[in-house]
Design an enzyme around this catalytic site. Structure first.
Site, PDB file in Angstrom:
ATOM      1  N   ASP A  91     -27.896  24.445  98.907  1.00 32.76           N
ATOM      2  CA  ASP A  91     -27.525  25.103 100.166  1.00 32.76           C
ATOM      3  C   ASP A  91     -28.493  26.203 100.589  1.00 32.76           C
ATOM      4  O   ASP A  91     -28.139  27.057 101.397  1.00 32.76           O
ATOM      5  CB  ASP A  91     -26.098  25.664 100.064  1.00 32.76           C
ATOM      6  CG  ASP A  91     -26.033  26.916  99.206  1.00 32.76           C
ATOM      7  OD1 ASP A  91     -26.793  26.995  98.223  1.00 32.76           O
ATOM      8  OD2 ASP A  91     -25.249  27.816  99.526  1.00 32.76           O
ATOM      9  N   GLU A  92     -29.714  26.209 100.044  1.00 31.36           N
ATOM     10  CA  GLU A  92     -30.698  27.234 100.414  1.00 31.36           C
ATOM     11  C   GLU A  92     -32.048  26.594 100.673  1.00 31.36           C
ATOM     12  O   GLU A  92     -32.477  25.739  99.902  1.00 31.36           O
ATOM     13  CB  GLU A  92     -30.875  28.258  99.284  1.00 31.36           C
ATOM     14  CG  GLU A  92     -29.670  29.126  99.043  1.00 31.36           C
ATOM     15  CD  GLU A  92     -29.970  30.218  98.014  1.00 31.36           C
ATOM     16  OE1 GLU A  92     -29.031  30.936  97.655  1.00 31.36           O
ATOM     17  OE2 GLU A  92     -31.137  30.333  97.571  1.00 31.36           O
TER      18      GLU A  92
END
Ligand SMILES: [Mg+2]
Length: 397
Positions: A107-108
């Site tokens: 998620d980054e």
């Protein structure tokens, strides 16, 4: 809005992704103190929603402790397939926005947006457009930060969560970082932080205090210089795209082994045309290439070279590749496979062609789209008679 940035890095981080995904899967959980994790007595909190963080619940905390802090905690088991599905949706979005994206976790991500400034001169507008798309497509919210380097972008995003948008203009890095606690610096672990705080040093700005230099040097040794660079906002760490995007290659196996350049050259050239077409569509250029041969005894030889500068226009690239192939061919060997890889992929420099050439290439690309690379060519080489058996795009280590 300032002028064009010499370097611009965008960092994106989905807000509490696992906990938010649980709410997407079961909307009745919205607003409730949700945590994702395993049940007590041995379970650990994998992710905490912002609602539950208010109670002091953090990820990596034993679930039993989390339940003591927040008795009304709603514990949801992890759902990996759901996270993977969301990750793929997120990748589709970043692929549309950026020539390449470095995902540092599910998620980054980082993207080098320096060259996108022509289309998006306002970093805030770019960040907002990305945020809007992510929420519209996935239902997740995210925090986006733009800065001149990865570290400042990451720190800025952490400081603006959740649902934040931060733009740290070039030149304002030191002022932005100075008041932040030193533990905000990546690589500054709890032990170092504690030791530094015992010296009376609490902020990133303190790391640049000349009168504290000697004590800091005793404590951090050679690491001090690196932390001071970061504190000054100096960070040229490049965005390294995912493996899939770092190289493209084609290879083929022949029906009969051969060492005839008249057969091998057109095949490699055909690969080059297809690969460069893909690169142009994606706005990428290749910094180097690899020619690969496998002989009748299954021995593989390769030759890897750099182009004088990153390129995606095949007539400019072909002479180097042709030469490498000639050097690789051994007169007494016969070959069963040839391959060509293009690697060190980078966003294509904008003035890669002059306008006339660019128009011709754009027309060529449209024709290739309609008819295939084998049918259309700008000039010169005859098509070889040895039909490739396999011509799939694949990834290389
Ligand atoms: Mg996150």
């Amino acid at each position: 809005m300032s002028g064009r940035w010499p370097r611009q890095i965008l960092f994106g981080d989905i807000d509490a992704m696992f906990a938010s995904a649980a709410v997407l899967a079961d909307p009745s959980l919205r607003g409730k103190p949700v945590a994702v994790g395993g049940p007590p007595p041995r379970g650990i909190v994998a992710a905490a929603s912002y609602e539950v963080r208010r109670f002091g619940v953090r990820s990596a905390m034993p679930t039993i402790q989390a339940m003591r802090l927040c008795p009304q905690l709603v514990l949801v088991p992890p759902d990996r397939p759901l996270y993977q599905r969301l990750h793929r949706q997120l990748q589709d979005i970043t692929d549309r926005f950026f020539p390449e994206t470095e995902w540092t976790s599910i998620d980054e991500f980082y993207a080098d947006t320096t060259r996108l400034q022509t289309r998006h001169p306002d970093p805030r507008e770019l960040g907002q457009a990305l945020k809007t798309d992510i929420t519209r497509v996935t239902g997740l919210t995210c925090t986006i930060a733009l800065a001149s380097g990865k570290t400042v972008a990451k720190i800025a995003a952490d400081a603006h969560k959740p649902d934040g948008l931060a733009v740290i203009e070039p030149g304002s890095e030191v002022a932005f970082l100075a008041p932040l606690p030193i533990r905000s610096l990546p690589g500054m672990g709890p032990k170092s932080t504690e030791a530094i705080e015992r010296l009376g040093i609490h902020t990133i700005g303190d790391l640049l205090e000349p009168r504290l230099e000697q004590s800091l040097l005793r404590l951090l040794g050679s690491r001090l210089a690196a932390f001071q660079s970061l504190a000054r906002g100096r960070d040229s760490d490049p965005v390294v795209a995912d493996r899939e995007a770092k190289s493209v290659s084609h290879e083929t196996t022949f029906d009969e082994d051969t060492n005839d350049p008249a057969l091998l050259e057109p095949i490699i050239h055909g690969f080059l045309e297809t690969l460069t077409h893909d690169l142009r569509l994606e706005g990428l250029a290749a910094g180097s290439f690899t020619v690969k041969l496998k002989d009748s005894h299954f021995r593989i030889t390769t030759r890897q070279r750099k182009f004088p500068s990153p390129a995606n226009y095949d007539p400019d690239m072909w002479p180097d590749i042709r030469l490498a192939l000639a050097e690789l061919l051994q007169p007494r060997s016969r070959y069963r496979l040839v391959g060509l890889g293009l690697s060190d992929l980078v966003p294509a420099p904008e003035p890669l062609f002059d306008r006339r050439q660019r128009d011709a290439v754009a027309i060529l690309d449209r024709l290739i789209e309609q008819h295939g690379a084998g049918v259309v060519r700008l000039g010169g080489l005859p098509q070889g008679g040895n039909n490739p058996k396999k011509r799939g795009r694949r990834t290389e280590n």
